[in-house]
Design a protein around this motif. Structure first.
Motif, short mmCIF file in Angstrom:
data_model
loop_
_atom_site.label_atom_id
_atom_site.label_comp_id
_atom_site.label_asym_id
_atom_site.label_seq_id
_atom_site.Cartn_x
_atom_site.Cartn_y
_atom_site.Cartn_z
N HIS B 185 0.74 -1.23 0.16
CA HIS B 185 0.07 0.20 -0.18
C HIS B 185 0.92 1.07 -0.04
O HIS B 185 1.69 1.45 0.69
CB HIS B 185 -0.79 -0.10 1.31
N ASN B 186 0.54 2.03 -1.13
CA ASN B 186 1.45 3.41 -1.00
C ASN B 186 1.02 4.51 -0.67
O ASN B 186 -0.44 4.49 -0.03
CB ASN B 186 1.83 3.52 -2.32
N ALA B 187 1.61 5.74 -0.70
CA ALA B 187 1.14 6.95 -0.21
C ALA B 187 -0.13 7.47 -0.94
O ALA B 187 -1.30 7.90 -0.19
CB ALA B 187 2.16 8.18 -0.15
N ASP B 188 -0.37 7.16 -1.99
CA ASP B 188 -1.37 7.62 -2.82
C ASP B 188 -2.85 6.91 -2.18
O ASP B 188 -3.66 7.42 -2.01
CB ASP B 188 -1.45 7.24 -4.32
N ASP B 189 -2.53 5.65 -2.14
CA ASP B 189 -3.92 4.81 -1.37
C ASP B 189 -4.22 5.35 -0.15
O ASP B 189 -5.41 5.59 0.10
CB ASP B 189 -3.34 3.29 -1.08
N MET B 190 -3.12 5.88 0.60
CA MET B 190 -3.62 5.91 1.86
C MET B 190 -4.19 7.69 2.26
O MET B 190 -5.00 7.76 2.48
CB MET B 190 -2.19 6.21 2.82
N ALA B 191 -3.66 8.47 1.21
CA ALA B 191 -3.97 9.79 1.03
C ALA B 191 -5.61 9.75 0.58
O ALA B 191 -6.35 10.31 1.12
CB ALA B 191 -3.07 10.58 0.45
N GLU B 192 -5.64 8.99 -0.32
CA GLU B 192 -6.93 8.69 -0.97
C GLU B 192 -8.04 8.24 -0.10
O GLU B 192 -9.17 8.66 0.06
CB GLU B 192 -6.84 7.76 -2.11
N THR B 193 -7.55 7.22 0.73
CA THR B 193 -8.61 6.83 1.92
C THR B 193 -8.79 7.91 2.99
O THR B 193 -10.04 8.22 3.38
CB THR B 193 -8.00 5.75 2.49
N GLU B 207 -9.80 7.83 12.21
CA GLU B 207 -8.37 7.80 12.91
C GLU B 207 -7.32 7.06 12.55
O GLU B 207 -6.43 7.26 12.74
CB GLU B 207 -8.90 7.84 14.76
N LYS B 208 -7.99 5.62 12.32
CA LYS B 208 -6.76 4.57 11.83
C LYS B 208 -6.53 4.72 10.64
O LYS B 208 -5.68 3.77 10.24
CB LYS B 208 -7.72 3.16 12.23
N SER B 209 -7.38 5.58 9.71
CA SER B 209 -6.81 5.41 8.17
C SER B 209 -5.43 5.67 7.88
O SER B 209 -4.87 5.23 6.72
CB SER B 209 -7.69 6.35 7.55
N THR B 210 -4.54 6.16 8.66
CA THR B 210 -3.36 6.34 8.52
C THR B 210 -2.13 5.49 9.24
O THR B 210 -0.96 5.68 9.19
CB THR B 210 -2.69 7.92 8.66
N ALA B 211 -2.69 4.55 9.87
CA ALA B 211 -1.68 3.71 10.81
C ALA B 211 -0.88 2.90 10.05
O ALA B 211 -1.36 2.37 9.09
CB ALA B 211 -2.71 2.79 11.64
N ILE B 212 0.59 3.03 10.10
CA ILE B 212 1.35 2.11 9.52
C ILE B 212 1.15 0.54 9.76
O ILE B 212 1.64 -0.33 9.04
CB ILE B 212 2.80 2.81 9.68
N ILE B 213 1.04 0.44 11.06
CA ILE B 213 0.80 -1.07 11.61
C ILE B 213 -0.70 -1.09 12.05
O ILE B 213 -1.21 -0.46 12.92
CB ILE B 213 1.74 -1.21 12.85
N THR B 214 -1.18 -2.26 11.61
CA THR B 214 -2.56 -2.54 12.06
C THR B 214 -2.52 -4.09 12.65
O THR B 214 -1.90 -4.89 11.90
CB THR B 214 -3.37 -2.53 11.07
N TYR B 229 4.69 6.16 2.79
CA TYR B 229 4.91 7.55 2.42
C TYR B 229 5.52 7.48 1.01
O TYR B 229 6.21 8.66 0.44
CB TYR B 229 6.06 8.15 3.32
N SER B 230 5.63 6.42 0.30
CA SER B 230 6.12 6.44 -1.03
C SER B 230 5.09 6.63 -1.94
O SER B 230 4.06 5.83 -2.06
CB SER B 230 6.65 5.09 -1.46
N TYR B 231 5.27 7.66 -2.76
CA TYR B 231 4.21 7.96 -3.92
C TYR B 231 4.20 6.93 -4.85
O TYR B 231 5.16 6.19 -5.20
CB TYR B 231 4.72 9.26 -4.86
N GLN B 232 2.96 6.60 -5.39
CA GLN B 232 3.24 5.78 -6.54
C GLN B 232 3.78 6.01 -7.91
O GLN B 232 4.38 4.80 -8.31
CB GLN B 232 1.36 5.53 -6.96
N ILE B 278 1.44 13.63 0.68
CA ILE B 278 2.38 13.50 2.01
C ILE B 278 1.55 14.40 3.10
O ILE B 278 1.40 14.13 4.15
CB ILE B 278 3.67 13.55 2.05
N ASP B 279 1.00 15.67 2.29
CA ASP B 279 0.45 16.58 3.17
C ASP B 279 -0.83 16.07 3.62
O ASP B 279 -1.28 16.10 4.83
CB ASP B 279 0.02 17.76 2.33
N ILE B 280 -1.53 15.37 3.08
CA ILE B 280 -2.88 14.79 3.42
C ILE B 280 -2.47 13.54 4.61
O ILE B 280 -3.25 13.76 5.55
CB ILE B 280 -3.73 14.12 2.16
N ILE B 281 -1.51 13.08 4.24
CA ILE B 281 -1.18 11.76 5.21
C ILE B 281 -0.94 12.47 6.51
O ILE B 281 -1.35 12.18 7.50
CB ILE B 281 -0.08 10.93 4.74
#
Ligand code: SF4
Ligand SMILES: [Zn+2]
Ligand SMILES: [Zn+2]
Ligand SMILES: [Zn+2]
Ligand SMILES: [Zn+2]
Lengths: 470, 369
Positions: B185-193, B207-214, B229-232, B278-281
């Motif tokens: 999962h990359n930064a784009d996926d996460m920001a989009e979420t 709150e959990k949408s940016t957790a790196i470990i789940t 934090y890596s861009y697609q 990364i700003d959104i994250i």
């Protein structure tokens, strides 16, 4: 062909259609004003400021001062109109007594803008829509945006480190050849419309708050932001990395801590859509006083079909690439309105459910540019994931190219920056910036900005007002 | 999604390099790409350096691994997971994480997509010399994605696929006795979420949408996202310049419509402000809900705030399949129940509207695990 009837009174023909409901003029005005009034009256603090008070030893005879930032948009005018009708009502019901008066604050960019604001204000005054006893409760203030740099207690030059994202500042002395540092210079250094817009909004907000701070007895700023605008604002903050600020920026319950707890910020139009405020101004005829903004007729049930597409200058398509973040958010809302309803309201409701995050560093610090609380360490965060140090020079060929670069124009430019950085780092003092401001500063070519020192004295330095002649 | 890296310049040999062509980071090599995060023009060496180091920093600051840990890379053969496998092997050797890496693939059963991408994974296995384990929907649930789409329609394909894949990865890991699955999962996926959760007011996930470990409480399997934090675009560029062998066809089933609108918005935002992902994250990491406190307040005597808060009873298991679940029946089993009903109802008719999905139904069988 008979028109649709108003769904509220079931009598008059409908003129406006909003949230799928047809309204007549009268019922629509009531609908919009009730939304605003409800938010002015639900909380005890605000209710006490707006309502008529009786008693002997009341400060100012029980009349509170409400500051209304006024930018001559449809939102400003409808907020004012609703306040004015409340005043009129109070006069009638309380035999001449009223609960509040209104200080309208307008920040202008330049003489030309000031002229159009003044003209509009004079026209409104002559039109006599409000009557003399109401006019006496309205005070219009005009403040030159340049006061941001002029009426302060000194400026400083803030420099961002190109590799570790820390920042330092030094006192800034305006060079002898120019008399003052101007907003124009600031805006010219911004790399794009978006940063310029961010800076401008901050300047306006700060001046309004500073003005209110200096009004000894004013405890409320009534911001005429529509639900639509606040939704753009929330998405904008998210996209600019300022998500942590959302809660504080929507808070109307607490006194504004950044301005010495002198006033609270009220957003009584937050349940009203911008299109509804536009329609309100059209119905009441206030739309002719609007400056720098064109109302949209989207909600109007027109007698003759007006081709809204060609008539509406707002629909003028700006290239997506030239839009600001907030404009893109607005475009998104406009585009999907039909398919997914209530997105705007949902965004606002979500924003209202947020609270500020915990502050990571022990002593709570404020951003030296935008004054917002810094919750975590943004420089460290960026250092890890936005590395700005390249692969080392390895071969002789590379060494030669590097020398070539050093002697080139870009190399010299960078050299200048590096010297400034060196000087600031050895002579200056530490400056803390929030994530959003670091990103903005990083986008500025020279990674430096001239900014007023926000200290106690800055808030005291009196804003000079442009006086309206009677 | 359809973003392609620039083609390599041709005929550039022997031409002198102009200063304006130099890399903006090292100033001594020719820039060949624009760094997606900030559009800096940089050289290949600097790009590899920053990309790899940023991922390493993410791993270290978040303590993703411990020495001796066994880790499964969720490998699909696509660019994200191919780069992930490559990078994990590389960083593990460079920085001595001391982890033991296995490739773990899920075969969802999507003809023309997954069968080809699995072939890629098998090549990767040889290229990187890593062990590979494949688990399939068919074998675990007796349904392929093609059959699911033929039965339940294309609209919810990603819901089924997501639920089953998550469980499949867990089951695969459990089978290998590995407790940590990492995904691409990359930064784009996460920001989009993050954007999507805000736009549709999905407070429960915000709150959990940016957790790196789940990790679900009580679950033995931990998941993490080293590409948080890596861009697609960076991942695509990296795969391109490292000449990695990956499979680039997209799944034939379109993503959910609403996600599509958020994706479009992101695309526009990124064009105006490259750092916005990364700003959104960064924003997402700082979104905290008010309600939480109130929820904690209403606890009865002896109640554990954690279990009450999430509604999750520690170690609770699905009655049917014994998979960890907060409800009596887990989500996968619930979806399966619906599917089985439909399979019985619609008989063996082909749904010709669904591309590549209309496969003849197999016999009704009971689940076997
Ligand atoms: S797009 Fe949807 S259906 Fe296709 S593989 Fe991804 S989750 Fe599964
Ligand atoms: Zn009516
Ligand atoms: Zn700031
Ligand atoms: Zn370089
Ligand atoms: Zn189950």
């Amino acid at each position: 062909m008979d028109g649709v009837k108003c769904k509220r009174c079931k009598e008059n023909d409908a003129t406006v259609k909003s949230r799928k409901e047809p309204f007549c003029n009268k019922c629509f005005i009531k609908f919009v004003s009730l939304k605003q009034r409800k938010l002015m009256m639900t909380d005890e603090f605000y209710r006490d400021h707006f309502k008529v008070l009786y008693g002997k030893d009341l400060v100012n005879d029980g009349i509170s001062k409400i500051v209304l930032p006024f930018d001559y948009s449809s939102s400003s005018f409808s907020a004012l109109d609703v306040l004015v009708s409340l005043l009129k009502e109070q006069r009638v019901q309380h035999r001449g007594r009223i609960g509040f008066k209104i200080e309208l604050v307008t920040i202008f960019k330049n003489e030309k803008e000031l002229e159009s604001f003044k003209e509009s204000w004079e026209l409104l005054k002559i039109s006599d829509v409000y009557g003399a006893d109401v006019w006496s409760q309205l005070n219009a203030h005009f403040i030159d945006a340049e006061s941001f740099f002029n009426d302060t207690d000194g400026l400083e030059q803030i420099v961002l480190h190109n590799e570790d994202f820390n920042s330092m500042g030094m006192d800034y002395v305006v060079p002898a050849e120019s008399t003052q540092y101007k907003i124009e210079s600031l805006l010219a250094s911004c790399p794009n419309r978006n940063t310029r817009n961010d800076m401008w909004i901050f300047i306006v907000t700060h001046l309004v708050k500073k003005f209110t701070y200096q009004q000894q007895d004013s405890q409320i700023i009534l911001w005429a932001h529509s639900m639509t605008k606040l939704a753009d604002h929330i998405i904008g903050l998210i996209v600019k990395g300022r998500g942590a600020q959302i809660a504080a920026s929507l808070d109307s319950g607490k006194f504004d801590h950044d301005y010495d707890d002198r006033f609270k910020n009220l957003y009584p139009l937050k349940n009203t859509l911008l299109s509804e405020l536009d329609a309100y101004c059209i119905i009441t005829g206030l739309d002719k006083y609007i400056v720098n903004y064109s109302v949209r007729r989207d909600l109007m049930i027109e007698q003759e079909e007006v081709d809204t597409k060609t008539n509406d200058p707002n629909k003028n398509v700006r290239l997506v690439k030239n839009m600001t973040i907030n404009e893109l958010a607005r475009k998104y809302f406009d585009d999907i309105e039909g398919e997914y309803s209530n997105i705007i309201a949902t965004v606002l409701r979500t924003g209202d459910k947020l609270k500020p995050p915990a502050i990571e560093n022990k002593d709570c610090s404020k951003c030296s540019i935008c004054l917002n609380t810094i919750y975590s360490n943004p420089s460290e965060w960026l250092r890890n994931i936005a590395i700005n140090k390249g692969h080392p020079v390895e071969t002789d060929e590379e060494r030669e190219l590097y020398k070539l670069w050093q002697e080139s124009q870009v190399g010299i430019q960078t050299g200048k920056y590096l010297k400034l950085k060196e000087k600031t780092w050895s002579e200056g003092h530490e400056i803390l910036l929030c994530y959003g401001c670091i990103i903005n500063l990083n986008g500025i070519n020279t990674r430096e900005i001239i900014w007023p020192k926000h200290e106690e004295e800055e808030l005291q330095s009196i804003l000079s007002e442009y006086e309206l002649s009677d | 999604m359809s973003w392609k890296p620039p083609s390599d310049p041709v005929n550039t040999k022997n031409k002198p390099i102009k200063v304006s062509q130099l890399c903006e980071l090292c100033h001594c090599r020719k820039a060949i790409l624009k760094r997606p995060k900030n559009l800096q023009k940089i050289c290949k060496e600097c790009f590899f350096h920053v990309f790899e180091t940023e991922i390493h920093n993410t791993i270290v600051t978040n303590n993703l691994f411990y020495p001796g840990e066994r880790v499964a890379v969720g490998a699909s053969g696509g660019k994200d997971s191919t780069v992930l496998a490559h990078i994990m092997k590389l960083l593990n050797e460079r920085y001595n994480y001391g982890i033991d890496i296995t490739l773990l693939s899920v075969d969802e059963g999507i003809v023309g997509y997954r069968d080809d991408s699995l072939a890629t994974v098998k090549r990767n296995q040889k290229q990187y010399g890593l062990p590979l384990e494949i688990v399939s929907f068919k074998e675990l649930y007796n349904w392929t994605m093609d059959e699911i789409v033929a039965t339940a329609g294309i609209r919810n394909s990603c819901t089924y696929c997501g639920v089953f894949r998550r469980q499949s990865l867990d089951r695969g890991a459990q089978k290998l006795k590995i407790h940590h699955v990492i995904t691409g999962h990359n930064a784009d996926d996460m920001a989009e979420t993050v954007l999507m959760n805000i736009l549709r007011g999905d407070v429960a996930r915000l709150e959990k949408s940016t957790a790196i470990i789940t990790q679900s409480s009580g679950s033995p399997i931990k998941r993490s996202k080293p590409f948080k934090y890596s861009y697609q675009k960076e991942i695509v560029l990296y795969a391109h310049y490292k000449k990695l062998d990956y499979f680039s066809t997209e799944c034939t089933y379109a993503p959910e419509a609403f996600r599509g609108t958020a994706r479009e918005l992101m695309k526009n935002l990124e064009a105006v402000r490259p750092s916005c992902i990364i700003d959104i994250i960064h924003s997402g990491e700082n979104l905290v809900l008010k309600e939480k406190e109130q929820r904690f307040k209403k606890l009865g005597p002896g109640e554990d705030p954690l279990t009450v808060n999430s509604g999750f009873i520690d170690g609770n298991r699905c009655e049917r399949c014994n998979y960890l679940s907060s409800n009596k029946i887990c989500k996968a089993c619930m979806l399966l129940e619906g599917l089985e009903k439909n399979r019985a109802a619609i008989t063996l008719e082909k749904d010709s509207s669904v591309d590549g999905a209309a496969r003849v139904m197999r016999t009704l069988e009971h689940l076997s695990f």
